[in-house]
Design a protein around this motif. Structure first.
Motif, PDB file in Angstrom:
ATOM      1  N   LEU A 112      21.831  28.908 -81.038  1.00  0.00           N
ATOM      2  CA  LEU A 112      22.488  29.494 -79.868  1.00  0.00           C
ATOM      3  C   LEU A 112      21.141  29.915 -78.922  1.00  0.00           C
ATOM      4  O   LEU A 112      20.369  30.727 -79.704  1.00  0.00           O
ATOM      5  CB  LEU A 112      23.386  30.887 -80.202  1.00  0.00           C
ATOM      6  CG  LEU A 112      24.708  30.578 -80.658  1.00  0.00           C
ATOM      7  CD1 LEU A 112      25.634  31.915 -81.169  1.00  0.00           C
ATOM      8  CD2 LEU A 112      25.593  29.606 -79.838  1.00  0.00           C
ATOM      9  N   ALA A 113      21.005  29.258 -77.680  1.00  0.00           N
ATOM     10  CA  ALA A 113      19.952  29.591 -77.303  1.00  0.00           C
ATOM     11  C   ALA A 113      19.971  30.725 -76.609  1.00  0.00           C
ATOM     12  O   ALA A 113      18.892  31.727 -76.558  1.00  0.00           O
ATOM     13  CB  ALA A 113      20.043  28.458 -76.054  1.00  0.00           C
TER      14      ALA A 113
ATOM     15  N   THR B 200      20.317  34.509 -76.997  1.00  0.00           N
ATOM     16  CA  THR B 200      20.681  35.406 -77.801  1.00  0.00           C
ATOM     17  C   THR B 200      20.863  36.714 -77.234  1.00  0.00           C
ATOM     18  O   THR B 200      20.679  36.909 -75.769  1.00  0.00           O
ATOM     19  CB  THR B 200      19.382  35.765 -78.581  1.00  0.00           C
ATOM     20  OG1 THR B 200      18.338  35.990 -78.064  1.00  0.00           O
ATOM     21  CG2 THR B 200      19.047  34.357 -79.442  1.00  0.00           C
TER      22      THR B 200
ATOM     23  N   MET C 151      24.310  31.991 -68.472  1.00  0.00           N
ATOM     24  CA  MET C 151      24.280  31.913 -70.181  1.00  0.00           C
ATOM     25  C   MET C 151      25.158  30.574 -70.414  1.00  0.00           C
ATOM     26  O   MET C 151      25.135  29.703 -71.232  1.00  0.00           O
ATOM     27  CB  MET C 151      24.931  33.013 -70.895  1.00  0.00           C
ATOM     28  CG  MET C 151      24.249  34.446 -70.916  1.00  0.00           C
ATOM     29  SD  MET C 151      24.944  35.566 -71.618  1.00  0.00           S
ATOM     30  CE  MET C 151      25.378  35.040 -73.289  1.00  0.00           C
ATOM     31  N   ALA C 152      26.399  30.261 -69.480  1.00  0.00           N
ATOM     32  CA  ALA C 152      27.181  29.016 -69.584  1.00  0.00           C
ATOM     33  C   ALA C 152      26.236  27.887 -69.329  1.00  0.00           C
ATOM     34  O   ALA C 152      26.376  26.675 -69.900  1.00  0.00           O
ATOM     35  CB  ALA C 152      28.331  29.035 -68.662  1.00  0.00           C
TER      36      ALA C 152
ATOM     37  N   ARG D  27      24.021  27.194 -72.223  1.00  0.00           N
ATOM     38  CA  ARG D  27      24.763  26.368 -73.449  1.00  0.00           C
ATOM     39  C   ARG D  27      24.794  24.974 -73.150  1.00  0.00           C
ATOM     40  O   ARG D  27      24.914  24.378 -73.968  1.00  0.00           O
ATOM     41  CB  ARG D  27      26.144  27.112 -73.570  1.00  0.00           C
ATOM     42  CG  ARG D  27      26.103  28.349 -74.137  1.00  0.00           C
ATOM     43  CD  ARG D  27      27.285  29.129 -74.766  1.00  0.00           C
ATOM     44  NE  ARG D  27      27.298  30.343 -75.295  1.00  0.00           N
ATOM     45  CZ  ARG D  27      27.517  31.383 -74.431  1.00  0.00           C
ATOM     46  NH1 ARG D  27      27.989  31.520 -73.173  1.00  0.00           N
ATOM     47  NH2 ARG D  27      27.372  32.864 -75.007  1.00  0.00           N
ATOM     48  N   THR D  28      25.387  24.807 -71.918  1.00  0.00           N
ATOM     49  CA  THR D  28      25.432  23.253 -71.519  1.00  0.00           C
ATOM     50  C   THR D  28      24.162  22.390 -71.661  1.00  0.00           C
ATOM     51  O   THR D  28      24.090  21.301 -72.222  1.00  0.00           O
ATOM     52  CB  THR D  28      25.890  23.281 -70.169  1.00  0.00           C
ATOM     53  OG1 THR D  28      27.227  24.092 -69.863  1.00  0.00           O
ATOM     54  CG2 THR D  28      26.147  21.930 -69.545  1.00  0.00           C
TER      55      THR D  28
ATOM     56  N   GLU E 153      21.697  23.035 -73.753  1.00  0.00           N
ATOM     57  CA  GLU E 153      21.169  23.032 -75.166  1.00  0.00           C
ATOM     58  C   GLU E 153      22.179  21.953 -75.804  1.00  0.00           C
ATOM     59  O   GLU E 153      21.694  21.124 -76.609  1.00  0.00           O
ATOM     60  CB  GLU E 153      21.608  24.374 -75.821  1.00  0.00           C
ATOM     61  CG  GLU E 153      20.620  25.468 -75.718  1.00  0.00           C
ATOM     62  CD  GLU E 153      19.105  24.974 -76.012  1.00  0.00           C
ATOM     63  OE1 GLU E 153      19.051  24.353 -77.105  1.00  0.00           O
ATOM     64  OE2 GLU E 153      18.300  25.709 -75.407  1.00  0.00           O
ATOM     65  N   THR E 154      23.464  21.830 -75.274  1.00  0.00           N
ATOM     66  CA  THR E 154      24.226  20.676 -75.856  1.00  0.00           C
ATOM     67  C   THR E 154      23.847  19.458 -75.328  1.00  0.00           C
ATOM     68  O   THR E 154      23.955  18.482 -76.223  1.00  0.00           O
ATOM     69  CB  THR E 154      25.688  20.950 -75.030  1.00  0.00           C
ATOM     70  OG1 THR E 154      26.319  22.267 -75.612  1.00  0.00           O
ATOM     71  CG2 THR E 154      26.797  19.945 -75.682  1.00  0.00           C
TER      72      THR E 154
END
Length: 428
Positions: A330-331, A333, A410-411, A414-415, A417-418
């Motif tokens: 999880l990028a 934290t 944050m969204a 997450r995108t 990192e995916t």
């Protein structure tokens, strides 16, 4: 049988042979040392000569002995019947009555006599004299047992005579213009009509010089009939030590430590070589170039190909192989979320985050010395599905406003990192 198994068997056999040779040398050398230091040995003669400035040493074999360095070889036979086959002793009495301490062969004796000036010391005592340290008439080797030795060394008319009932007797022997009183237990003398008497009388000689004829030519040999004149036990009696000092250097014709040495030879094989070792031949470039001819050239070619492949692979990807990837972390934290909430430059932090993640991805995929621009150029070709999306998302992170909402930031992270995980899967 496979080649590897054959090589293993050969290596094992080689190690066993080397071990057996080392064991033989160690135990054989230990036996010679025990014999040399016993009452019937001659180590005391070496120490006595050295103390008087005469070069002397023991030799037990195992390495080449230069003939040019031997002024006189003192060769104790310790064998009443050289070359004869003997049965193994079964009882203690059999061991005590053995007439030999080490077996010798006549060809070896003759080779040593022909190679260097030699003083042969006839055997006198059975093995029991060494084991017990006692001089007894029963432990004397009978003269008849030495008949073959006497005939070979002193001639067909030679005779030995041992006064076994005399105990310790004194005899007067002249050497170097001095008369010495030698003390001997059961003194043994010889008669040799073809030999020249050096010590003693013509009918009762202790030391003779004899001419020997063989297929290799003529050679002179000195024969000492009674070993107690120079043995460890005998040197302590009468004037035996002074007599040995007067006679042996004269036989060796060596004036002192600068000359050739006197060697007490305990070896049972012929280790003498004629002269110093040959000088090594000069090497030439042709010998080195021979290593690069067929079939050795095939080996060098294989090494060269393997080296070029390794060099090419290292230039494409410099660094350790990629490690197995675990679960995607999880990028954002809790600490990152807190930082985004407190900072007033959330857009700049997102841009910096995108740059750092692209740099880490470049290091993982291409190595530590490759720039991010190289990865950006490769992604459309190596990852045509996810690569453009990742680059577009990175551009989007660089254009976010400073006061972007935390949930939105944050969204987007997450995108991002995916997309990185998808690029890694597609790139590999």
């Amino acid at each position: 049988m496979s080649e590897a198994r054959t090589g293993g068997i050969v290596a094992t056999v080689t190690l066993l042979v080397v071990a057996l040779v080392l064991i033989a040398l160690v135990f054989g050398g230990g036996r010679d040392r025990r014999l040399g230091s016993s009452a019937t040995g001659f180590d005391g003669l070496v120490h006595w000569l050295r103390a008087e400035g005469i070069e002397a040493r023991n030799f037990g074999g195992g390495y080449p002995l230069d003939a040019s360095a031997v002024a006189l070889r003192v060769l104790p036979l310790f064998d009443a019947e050289p070359g004869e086959q003997r049965s193994l002793p079964r009882t203690r009495d059999d061991v005590m009555m053995l007439d030999t301490e080490r077996e010798l062969q006549w060809p070896v004796i003759e080779a040593k006599v022909n190679a260097t000036p030699t003083l042969i010391v006839l055997p006198k005592w059975r093995r029991g004299a060494r084991l017990t340290g006692i001089a007894h008439p029963d432990l004397l080797i009978p003269d008849a047992r030495l008949r073959d030795v006497t005939t070979r060394l002193l001639g067909n008319e030679a005779r030995l005579s041992t006064n076994a009932s005399a105990g310790i007797a004194t005899v007067s022997l002249a050497a170097s213009e001095h008369t010495h009183t030698a003390a001997l237990y059961a003194p043994r003398t010889a008669l040799g009509s073809t030999c020249k008497v050096v010590l003693g009388e013509p009918q009762a000689a202790f030391l003779l010089e004899c001419l020997r004829k063989s297929k290799d030519g003529e050679s002179f040999v000195f024969v000492l009939t009674d070993p107690d004149l120079i043995s460890n036990h005998g040197l302590a009696l009468g004037d035996n030590a002074a007599l040995a000092l007067a006679v042996l250097p004269r036989l060796a014709e060596t004036p002192g430590p600068e000359g050739r040495g006197i060697v007490i030879d305990y070896s049972s094989e012929f280790w003498t070589r004629d002269g110093p070792p040959p000088e090594p031949e000069p090497r030439s470039w042709g010998e080195i170039l021979a290593l690069f001819r067929w079939p050795y050239s095939l080996i060098w070619t294989s090494f060269a190909v393997a080296f070029l492949l390794a060099l090419w692979r290292g230039s494409v990807r410099f660094g350790p192989p990629a490690q197995p990837r675990g679960p995607a972390p999880l990028a954002p934290t809790d600490a990152e979320a807190r930082l985004l909430q407190l900072s007033g430059e959330r857009g700049r932090l997102l841009a910096d985050y995108a740059d750092r993640r692209l740099a880490a991805l470049t290091q993982r995929l291409l190595g530590p010395r490759i720039g991010t621009s190289t990865l950006i150029g490769l992604l459309p070709r190596r990852a045509p599905k996810s690569g453009p999306l990742l680059l577009a998302e990175a551009e989007r992170l660089h254009t976010q406003p400073a006061m972007i909402a935390s949930a939105t930031a944050m969204a987007q992270m997450r995108t991002f990192e995916t997309l990185i995980d998808q690029v890694i899967d597609e790139f590999d």
